[in-house]
Design a protein around this motif. Structure first.
Motif, short mmCIF file in Angstrom:
data_model
loop_
_atom_site.label_atom_id
_atom_site.label_comp_id
_atom_site.label_asym_id
_atom_site.label_seq_id
_atom_site.Cartn_x
_atom_site.Cartn_y
_atom_site.Cartn_z
N GLU A 308 0.70 -1.09 -0.47
CA GLU A 308 0.10 0.11 -0.05
C GLU A 308 0.54 1.29 0.02
O GLU A 308 0.59 2.06 -0.88
N GLN A 309 2.12 1.13 0.52
CA GLN A 309 2.87 2.72 0.53
C GLN A 309 3.69 2.23 -0.82
O GLN A 309 3.71 3.71 -0.62
N ARG A 310 3.53 1.48 -1.19
CA ARG A 310 4.49 1.66 -2.52
C ARG A 310 3.01 1.98 -3.74
O ARG A 310 3.32 3.17 -4.33
N ARG A 311 1.99 1.47 -3.62
CA ARG A 311 1.35 2.57 -4.60
C ARG A 311 0.62 3.61 -4.38
O ARG A 311 0.97 4.60 -4.83
N LEU A 312 0.87 4.00 -2.68
CA LEU A 312 0.65 5.79 -2.53
C LEU A 312 1.84 5.85 -3.05
O LEU A 312 1.75 7.52 -3.33
N ALA A 313 2.72 5.65 -2.62
CA ALA A 313 4.37 6.57 -3.16
C ALA A 313 4.36 7.25 -5.13
O ALA A 313 4.05 7.99 -5.91
N LYS A 316 1.36 9.47 -5.42
CA LYS A 316 2.19 10.59 -5.24
C LYS A 316 2.94 11.06 -6.60
O LYS A 316 3.18 12.33 -6.68
N ALA A 317 4.42 10.29 -6.90
CA ALA A 317 4.19 10.49 -8.00
C ALA A 317 3.83 11.45 -9.24
O ALA A 317 4.03 11.51 -10.11
N THR A 321 2.71 14.96 -12.58
CA THR A 321 2.19 15.23 -13.80
C THR A 321 1.30 15.30 -13.79
O THR A 321 0.59 15.35 -15.17
N LEU A 322 -0.47 15.42 -13.20
CA LEU A 322 -1.43 15.44 -13.43
C LEU A 322 -2.00 16.49 -14.16
O LEU A 322 -2.73 16.52 -15.05
N PRO A 490 -6.37 16.07 -7.71
CA PRO A 490 -5.51 15.04 -8.03
C PRO A 490 -6.09 13.38 -8.22
O PRO A 490 -6.23 12.82 -8.42
N VAL A 491 -7.19 13.74 -7.24
CA VAL A 491 -8.26 11.90 -6.53
C VAL A 491 -9.12 11.90 -8.12
O VAL A 491 -9.17 11.30 -9.13
N LYS A 492 -9.99 12.79 -8.71
CA LYS A 492 -10.35 13.24 -9.85
C LYS A 492 -9.56 12.69 -10.44
O LYS A 492 -10.59 12.75 -11.38
#
Length: 500
Positions: A308-313, A316-317, A321-322, A490-492
């Protein structure tokens, strides 16, 4: 136990009863002095030890036993000095034992000095200074419970420092002896005030965790040694500080106080520390405290948390770019949409025959400084010339692509530009309202009045767009509206980027 043994050494000597066989030799003098110590004559023993030192200044025995004799006589300064001399001359085997005795002598000396300072300050009415001196005396000699009670009483009753008092009372209780019951009674009598103090302090837990400062929670844990939550907080902070031994110590304390497995797995910082360090001591603790099945469960949780931490990282990265992706996607959509709007199907005959030609008024869509521009171009002369060159001597039937412009009493032949947010527009396809004209009629006759405040765009499917293109136009408009609604969220934006 070690301190008890040292005190026995200082109080009863080494139990040697041999009589000196050579009074004038250093070894004989030491033996004679030790015998006098056993007989309860420290003054006579000290005299023998001084003679032994004179006879053999390089032997540590005369200094060491002289330190013990001086200690029993209450000459702590001389005892500490002789102990240091003995330590300088001791060999490896003797050094460890001598060092411990010397340390105890010095602690006693410090305690006596601080106690004297406290009494003097108390006599002068300097309560804060007296309380601090008594506290330092008790710290140097924890066996002196009476001194601890003096310090705690001043902290609680005269200085309004109840937490400091509670810490000392708890230490007196742990030492046992006659003073322990008095300390326990004081803690019971002030229970309500202490609980209120603890509750107020626990509100600062988030600040402790952010700063990773253990000073206050450690002090609280000393005052409330049976509080499970404080031990868990300290284990978490020490995990954040990557201090394995301290983390383990507070987890053991928590386990002794009844920490359940559910309590343990809620300690995210501890689990993260275990995963990061692959800590064998912490793994052993979990196995020994909760069993091998629970250890396997903890490892599964750690693996899941790492994923999960990798996914969040990665998210975030991606966030950086979004915005660029949003702008690029918007430009792409605008280009495709503009092409569809500006290029309807070629001029074709209508259902009445070749004399009537349907022509669609072009729409131009562009993106200027973040705003959309919809432009209806109605250039009669250009259109007439183009159409009549293709199909001469026909009457023209034209459709407008926009509806509802009020401020125009007649249709303008100049380009009409509307700059709006697409979120404000309702995009629909409808049947056209006809506007008739021919080469002899220079004035259009609108079927209704129109509003220049554009809230709806009516795109006429019968004016040149097939159903497939119409659906695509709607899809593109909706996608643009979704991008605008997402803004910089960023979520949308991530959801839009990964949607089809």
């Amino acid at each position: 136990m070690k301190m008890l043994i040292l005190r026995i050494v200082l109080s009863v000597g080494l139990g040697v009863t041999a009589v000196a066989h050579a009074a004038d030799s250093a070894a004989g003098l030491v033996q004679a002095g030790r015998a006098k110590l056993d007989q309860g004559d420290p003054s006579g023993a000290l005299l023998d030890f001084r003679h032994a030192i004179t006879a053999d200044p390089q032997s540590s025995d005369g200094y060491f036993y002289g330190a013990i004799a001086s200690y029993r006589l209450g000459n702590l300064d001389e005892a500490a000095s002789l102990g240091d001399e003995a330590l300088q001359r001791a060999n490896g085997a003797q050094a460890g034992r001598i060092r411990e005795v010397v340390q105890l002598i010095k602690q006693k000396r410090t305690a006596a000095t601080k106690l004297s300072e406290g009494d003097a300050a108390y006599g002068d009415g300097l309560m804060a200074k007296a309380a601090q001196a008594y506290a330092e005396a008790f710290a140097a000699d924890p066996s002196s419970g009476e001194t601890g009670l003096k310090a705690a009483g001043l902290f609680a009753d005269r200085l309004n420092r109840l937490l400091d008092a509670a810490v000392i009372w708890q230490q007196v209780v742990q030492q046992g002896g006659e003073s322990a019951q008095t300390a326990n009674d004081e803690l019971s009598r002030r229970h309500t005030a202490l609980v209120a103090l603890l509750d107020q302090a626990l509100r600062r837990e988030s600040a402790w965790r952010r700063s990773r400062d253990v000073a206050e929670p450690l002090r609280l844990a000393q005052a409330f040694p049976d509080h499970l939550g404080l031990q868990l907080i300290l284990a978490g902070i020490y995990s954040e500080r990557r201090e394995e031994s301290q983390t383990l110590e507070h987890l053991k304390q928590a386990s002794r106080l009844g920490m359940s497995f559910e309590d343990f797995v809620r300690q995210d910082a501890v689990l993260a520390f275990m995963g990061e360090r692959s800590s064998e001591p912490l793994s052993t603790f979990v196995n020994d405290a909760f069993g091998p099945d629970r250890l396997a469960e903890v490892r599964d949780r750690i693996a899941h948390a790492a994923a999960e931490q990798r996914r969040l990282a990665e998210q975030k990265a991606e966030e950086g770019t979004l915005p660029a992706w949003r702008d690029e996607e918007r430009n792409r959509l605008v280009q495709e949409l503009a092409q569809l709007l500006a290029n309807p199907e070629p001029v074709r005959e209508n259902e009445f025959g070749k004399r009537w030609i349907v022509y669609h008024t072009p729409i131009r869509l562009s993106l200027q400084q973040g705003e959309y521009q919809l432009t209806s171009v109605y250039d009669r002369d250009v259109e007439d010339t183009s159409l009549r060159a293709t199909v001469p001597n026909v009457r023209l039937q034209k459709w407008f692509s926009f509806a509802r412009f009020t401020q125009l009493k007649q249709v303008s032949f100049e380009p009409l530009v509307f700059t709006r947010r697409l979120l404000d527009l309702k995009i629909t396809f409808t049947e056209p309202r006809l506007v008739w004209h021919d080469k002899y009629d220079r004035h259009a006759k609108p079927a209704e009045s129109y509003s220049q405040t554009l809230t709806e765009v009516h795109l006429y499917t019968s004016a040149g767009w097939e159903d497939a293109n119409a659906k695509r136009i709607l899809q593109l408009f909706q996608r643009l509206q979704q991008l605008d609604a997402a803004g910089s969220d960023p979520v949308k934006l991530r959801a839009l980027k990964h949607s089809h």
